[in-house]
Design an enzyme around this catalytic site. Structure first.
Site, PDB file in Angstrom:
ATOM      1  N   GLY A 198       0.783  -1.234   0.000  1.00  9.64           N
ATOM      2  CA  GLY A 198       0.000   0.000   0.000  1.00  9.64           C
ATOM      3  C   GLY A 198       0.807   1.272   0.000  1.00  9.64           C
ATOM      4  N   GLU A 212       4.425  -6.651   1.149  1.00 10.36           N
ATOM      5  CA  GLU A 212       4.115  -6.972  -0.246  1.00 10.36           C
ATOM      6  C   GLU A 212       3.768  -5.723  -1.067  1.00 10.36           C
ATOM      7  OE1 GLU A 212      -0.486  -8.186   0.120  1.00 10.36           O
ATOM      8  OE2 GLU A 212       0.845  -9.731   0.900  1.00 10.36           O
ATOM      9  N   GLY A 270       3.662  -3.241  -4.276  1.00 13.47           N
ATOM     10  CA  GLY A 270       3.672  -3.424  -5.725  1.00 13.47           C
ATOM     11  C   GLY A 270       3.968  -2.110  -6.415  1.00 13.47           C
ATOM     12  N   ARG A 271       3.061  -1.168  -6.221  1.00 16.68           N
ATOM     13  CA  ARG A 271       3.155   0.143  -6.870  1.00 16.68           C
ATOM     14  C   ARG A 271       4.502   0.821  -6.621  1.00 16.68           C
ATOM     15  NH1 ARG A 271      -1.364   3.034  -7.851  1.00 16.68           N
ATOM     16  NH2 ARG A 271      -2.431   1.747  -6.309  1.00 16.68           N
ATOM     17  N   ARG A 321      -6.739   3.539 -15.331  1.00 13.11           N
ATOM     18  CA  ARG A 321      -6.842   4.097 -13.983  1.00 13.11           C
ATOM     19  C   ARG A 321      -7.622   5.418 -13.926  1.00 13.11           C
ATOM     20  NH1 ARG A 321      -3.165   5.654 -11.182  1.00 13.11           N
ATOM     21  NH2 ARG A 321      -3.899   4.841  -9.186  1.00 13.11           N
ATOM     22  N   CYS A 360     -13.903   4.960 -28.641  1.00  9.12           N
ATOM     23  CA  CYS A 360     -15.330   5.292 -28.712  1.00  9.12           C
ATOM     24  C   CYS A 360     -15.939   5.064 -27.330  1.00  9.12           C
ATOM     25  CB  CYS A 360     -16.025   4.430 -29.760  1.00  9.12           C
ATOM     26  SG  CYS A 360     -15.466   4.758 -31.430  1.00  9.12           S
ATOM     27  N   TYR A 404      -0.119  -1.189 -12.553  1.00  2.00           N
ATOM     28  CA  TYR A 404      -1.568  -1.237 -12.764  1.00  2.00           C
ATOM     29  C   TYR A 404      -1.991  -0.530 -14.050  1.00  2.00           C
ATOM     30  CZ  TYR A 404      -1.172  -2.662  -7.935  1.00  2.00           C
ATOM     31  OH  TYR A 404      -0.793  -3.312  -6.784  1.00  2.00           O
TER      32      TYR A 404
END
Length: 403
Positions: free
Chosen positions: A232, A267, A269-270, A306, A336, A364
């Site tokens: 996080g 853990e 990620g970002r 996102r 579209c 992501y």
């Protein structure tokens, strides 16, 4: 973050070379810098695992593994990719909200050591399959601490209304049930409160609830050896945002580790990959709407969903520096779809065909990309001393080859 990669890219294009856009670009030096930041902060405190959902490119995963980082996965697909990247089963955490039987079987066949569970039903299913395969499995119970961090509601996974985890008042039933499941061993507590958090306070608050869970299970005869405090860790997406201050988190986790005598897993990620990745795109049309100019670019929500999903901001700048006046410009994708918007940015006058960079696109984006509107997934490049293709653009036949 260094700018060497940017100079290499500019020189490559100025030399008359072409790159088909849109495409993803990863700065190898930037990725290594992020790895070192996390390793330096949590050295001797926590074991690091990369949340593979953030980026599944094999070259990125191999680079992360080379630096002693494990993998956190949520599906057989991510297990498959990690095994191809060289991760051993003992280096992989398998966390998920809910699993089907075939997913558990696949994980056990691939030597996965650690599983979490987020409901009593999931613990029972896991135990039955482990018994059928004669495998004793180490498990973490994921708790829901009832904490809402200051992030987008879709990124909050520890609030009371979230589908994730087991509520604290359910722990007695968990403790009672696990005692009768012979093929799973409860060894740890798992708690992940959300994503893109820029304040230390929610991380610190969560440890109080985790400590309560440790004490409860130990009082009921369980030897809790591990704690997975999740990830996080956020990054500044907007130029006005400040980076996360790790110092209070590090101090808290160090004290927590000593007080409860546990091994801590993390853990993120970002934080590993987001600001080391970019989307290279071009202006393909220009319009005027309600006194606001529009730059329509060839990247859209198919490459970065996102903004459409979370109203997320991704800073956009021209690839080549341009002096002179800047204007408020609305930037949209070519799909579209009315949600195919990136926002309003202060940009210089650009001609059709000129390049733009969409920042903080390493996490992501490609893993959440789609072929909506019949758009094949685009290429990926890693930049170190040169520009290197690490995943080709999908050919059109990939759109129908499974039919």
């Amino acid at each position: 973050m260094g700018q060497k990669w940017l100079a290499i890219l500019r020189d490559y294009l100025r030399s008359g070379n072409e790159i088909e856009t849109p495409c993803y670009l990863y700065d190898r030096a930037g990725l290594l810098e992020n790895i070192e930041i996390l390793k330096k902060n949590f050295d001797g405190i926590a074991r690091l695992f990369f949340a593979v959902k953030a980026n599944t490119n094999l070259n990125i995963l191999k680079l992360i593994k080379e630096h002693g980082i494990g993998a956190e996965v949520v599906s057989p697909g991510e297990i498959f990719v990690c095994k191809k990247a060289g991760f051993k089963g003992s280096e992989i955490l398998y966390n998920n909200v809910a699993r089907k039987k075939d997913e558990i079987i696949y994980a056990l066949k691939n030597g996965i050591t650690y599983f979490n569970f987020e409901s009593i039903n999931q613990a029972i299913i896991l135990a039955k399959i482990a018994e059928q395969m004669n495998r004793r499995v180490k498990v973490f119970v994921r708790i829901n601490p009832g904490i809402f961090p200051r992030t987008h509601p879709h990124l909050s996974t520890g609030s009371e209304s979230s589908k994730f985890g087991i509520r604290m008042e359910e722990l007695p039933e968990v403790a009672k049930t696990i005692k009768g499941l012979k093929f799973i061993e409860l060894v740890g507590i798992h708690c992940h409160i959300g994503s893109q958090i820029l304040s230390p306070k929610p991380f610190i608050r969560a440890t109080t609830k985790v400590g309560e869970a440790i004490e409860y299970f130990r009082d009921n005869g369980y030897a809790i050896k591990y704690v997975n405090l999740g990830g996080g860790f956020g990054i500044p997406y907007r130029p006005s945002e400040n980076p996360l201050n790790f110092a209070p988190i590090v101090k808290c986790y160090r004290n927590f580790k000593g007080e409860y005598n546990v091994e801590i897993f993390l853990e993120p990620g970002r934080f590993f990959v987001a600001n080391a990745g970019y989307i290279l795109t071009r202006v393909i049309d220009k319009k005027q709407r309600n006194h606001l100019p529009i730059y329509m670019i060839d990247a859209g929500m198919t490459e970065n969903p996102r903004p459409a999903l979370y109203n997320a901001y991704h800073h956009i700048e021209p690839l080549f520096e341009k002096n002179g006046r800047r204007f408020k410009i609305r930037v949209t994708g070519p799909l579209c779809e009315n949600a195919d918007e990136f926002g309003v940015f202060n940009l210089p006058e650009l001609n059709i065909g000129e390049y733009l960079l969409i920042h903080n696109s390493g996490a992501y984006t490609r893993t959440m990309a789609s072929t909506y509107n019949g758009r094949p997934l685009c290429a990926e490049y890693l930049i170190d001393s040169r520009l290197r293709l690490i995943r080709k653009k999908q050919p059109l036949r990939r759109l129908i080859e499974d039919e």
